[in-house]
Design an enzyme around this catalytic site. Structure first.
Site, PDB file in Angstrom:
ATOM      1  N   ASP A 133       0.770  -1.168  -0.082  1.00  0.00           N
ATOM      2  CA  ASP A 133       0.071  -0.094   0.075  1.00  0.00           C
ATOM      3  C   ASP A 133       0.881   1.318  -0.084  1.00  0.00           C
ATOM      4  O   ASP A 133       1.599   1.302   1.145  1.00  0.00           O
ATOM      5  CB  ASP A 133      -0.854   0.052   1.199  1.00  0.00           C
ATOM      6  CG  ASP A 133      -2.019   1.055   1.527  1.00  0.00           C
ATOM      7  OD1 ASP A 133      -1.713   2.192   0.767  1.00  0.00           O
ATOM      8  OD2 ASP A 133      -2.711   0.993   2.280  1.00  0.00           O
ATOM      9  N   ILE A 134       0.636   2.110  -1.011  1.00  0.00           N
ATOM     10  CA  ILE A 134       1.838   3.206  -1.364  1.00  0.00           C
ATOM     11  C   ILE A 134       1.516   4.105   0.066  1.00  0.00           C
ATOM     12  O   ILE A 134       2.349   4.865   0.377  1.00  0.00           O
ATOM     13  CB  ILE A 134       1.626   3.883  -2.649  1.00  0.00           C
ATOM     14  CG1 ILE A 134       2.757   4.829  -2.764  1.00  0.00           C
ATOM     15  CG2 ILE A 134       0.343   4.554  -2.761  1.00  0.00           C
ATOM     16  CD1 ILE A 134       3.185   4.971  -4.252  1.00  0.00           C
ATOM     17  N   ASN A 146      -5.482  12.180 -11.338  1.00  0.00           N
ATOM     18  CA  ASN A 146      -6.017  12.620 -12.429  1.00  0.00           C
ATOM     19  C   ASN A 146      -5.785  14.149 -12.869  1.00  0.00           C
ATOM     20  O   ASN A 146      -5.233  14.805 -11.917  1.00  0.00           O
ATOM     21  CB  ASN A 146      -7.636  12.266 -12.504  1.00  0.00           C
ATOM     22  CG  ASN A 146      -8.606  12.928 -11.684  1.00  0.00           C
ATOM     23  OD1 ASN A 146      -8.365  14.135 -11.324  1.00  0.00           O
ATOM     24  ND2 ASN A 146      -8.830  12.295 -10.650  1.00  0.00           N
ATOM     25  N   GLY A 166      -8.903   4.480  -7.357  1.00  0.00           N
ATOM     26  CA  GLY A 166      -7.457   3.890  -7.194  1.00  0.00           C
ATOM     27  C   GLY A 166      -6.537   4.451  -6.214  1.00  0.00           C
ATOM     28  O   GLY A 166      -6.810   4.849  -5.181  1.00  0.00           O
ATOM     29  N   VAL A 167      -5.364   4.486  -6.839  1.00  0.00           N
ATOM     30  CA  VAL A 167      -4.254   5.055  -5.852  1.00  0.00           C
ATOM     31  C   VAL A 167      -4.558   6.558  -5.744  1.00  0.00           C
ATOM     32  O   VAL A 167      -4.345   6.782  -4.289  1.00  0.00           O
ATOM     33  CB  VAL A 167      -2.786   4.997  -6.789  1.00  0.00           C
ATOM     34  CG1 VAL A 167      -1.730   5.724  -6.218  1.00  0.00           C
ATOM     35  CG2 VAL A 167      -2.427   3.696  -7.099  1.00  0.00           C
ATOM     36  N   ASP A 168      -4.853   7.248  -6.551  1.00  0.00           N
ATOM     37  CA  ASP A 168      -5.362   8.502  -6.269  1.00  0.00           C
ATOM     38  C   ASP A 168      -6.388   8.710  -4.966  1.00  0.00           C
ATOM     39  O   ASP A 168      -6.185   9.477  -3.986  1.00  0.00           O
ATOM     40  CB  ASP A 168      -5.863   9.118  -7.446  1.00  0.00           C
ATOM     41  CG  ASP A 168      -6.194  10.762  -7.459  1.00  0.00           C
ATOM     42  OD1 ASP A 168      -5.400  11.518  -6.704  1.00  0.00           O
ATOM     43  OD2 ASP A 168      -6.883  11.361  -8.264  1.00  0.00           O
ATOM     44  N   VAL A 203      -7.201   1.811 -14.152  1.00  0.00           N
ATOM     45  CA  VAL A 203      -8.329   2.201 -15.308  1.00  0.00           C
ATOM     46  C   VAL A 203      -7.985   3.107 -16.236  1.00  0.00           C
ATOM     47  O   VAL A 203      -8.771   3.115 -17.213  1.00  0.00           O
ATOM     48  CB  VAL A 203      -9.319   3.247 -14.176  1.00  0.00           C
ATOM     49  CG1 VAL A 203      -9.927   2.558 -13.133  1.00  0.00           C
ATOM     50  CG2 VAL A 203      -8.466   4.434 -13.897  1.00  0.00           C
ATOM     51  N   TYR A 204      -6.456   3.316 -16.371  1.00  0.00           N
ATOM     52  CA  TYR A 204      -6.143   3.840 -17.739  1.00  0.00           C
ATOM     53  C   TYR A 204      -5.684   2.807 -18.520  1.00  0.00           C
ATOM     54  O   TYR A 204      -5.118   3.205 -19.670  1.00  0.00           O
ATOM     55  CB  TYR A 204      -4.915   5.074 -17.286  1.00  0.00           C
ATOM     56  CG  TYR A 204      -5.379   6.320 -16.741  1.00  0.00           C
ATOM     57  CD1 TYR A 204      -6.855   6.548 -16.536  1.00  0.00           C
ATOM     58  CD2 TYR A 204      -4.373   7.252 -16.603  1.00  0.00           C
ATOM     59  CE1 TYR A 204      -7.325   7.617 -15.901  1.00  0.00           C
ATOM     60  CE2 TYR A 204      -5.114   8.606 -16.160  1.00  0.00           C
ATOM     61  CZ  TYR A 204      -6.424   8.721 -15.729  1.00  0.00           C
ATOM     62  OH  TYR A 204      -6.832   9.861 -14.929  1.00  0.00           O
TER      63      TYR A 204
END
Length: 184
Positions: free
Chosen positions: A16-17, A30, A38-40, A133-134
């Site tokens: 987990d970042i 984004n 997600g990460v964001d 997702v990208y």
């Protein structure tokens, strides 16, 4: 997995970042910088509401109200994260490389590393940018990420660069790519 490149350690780990104890973590943001999935989303939730306020300020002050362009990077404090800084970069949406997505992805890593160097960061953690997702193919993304990081480290020393990967599958792809690069 860990390896040394010109005095810097590159480390691959599953995790987990938002838990990384590095000077900076990189957010696969984004363009709005207002959080997302997600990460964001995870970074925004873990950092607290101050991060959203800081991102709004960056967008207004540094970007003139516009979105952060793909491949560019900006920095904020980490607030409630263990990391001092969050470097936000916008990865490209994969469309078969018809819009130079590979170059844009390399720019994400290069610009994040340069910003980290400008802020005298000695340790930085990256997610696998744009592979969620990208839909950027992980095998291509791993090579671009690692080649860009290794090239950057040849002229700039960081104590530690950590690729924090979400899954065992992604870890294995990055591990294979790194092993191939080291063998050259």
């Amino acid at each position: 997995m860990k390896t040394m490149i010109d005095g810097s350690t590159i480390e691959l780990q599953i995790g987990d970042i938002t838990k990384q104890r590095t000077d900076a973590i990189v957010n696969a943001a984004n363009g709005t910088l207002l959080g997302g999935g997600g990460v964001d989303g995870a970074i925004h939730r873990a950092a607290g509401k101050e991060l959203l306020a800081a991102c709004k300020n960056v967008r207004q002050e540094e970007l003139g109200g516009k979105e952060l362009p793909t491949g560019e990077a900006v920095i904020t404090r980490g607030y409630q994260l263990p990391a001092t800084y969050v470097i936000h970069t916008v990865g490209p949406v994969w469309k078969g490389n018809g819009q130079h997505e590979e170059v844009l992805l390399a720019n994400c890593y290069r610009n994040a590393l340069q910003l980290a160097a400008d802020y005298q960061v000695s340790s930085i953690a990256f997610p696998s940018i744009a592979t969620g997702v990208y839909h950027f193919p992980v095998n291509k993304a791993s090579r671009i990420a690692l080649e860009t990081i290794i090239h950057f480290l040849r002229g700039q020393a960081f104590e530690r660069v950590v690729m924090t990967l979400f899954s065992e599958k992604d870890y294995e792809v990055y591990k294979t790519s790194l092993e191939e690069m080291i063998a050259k």
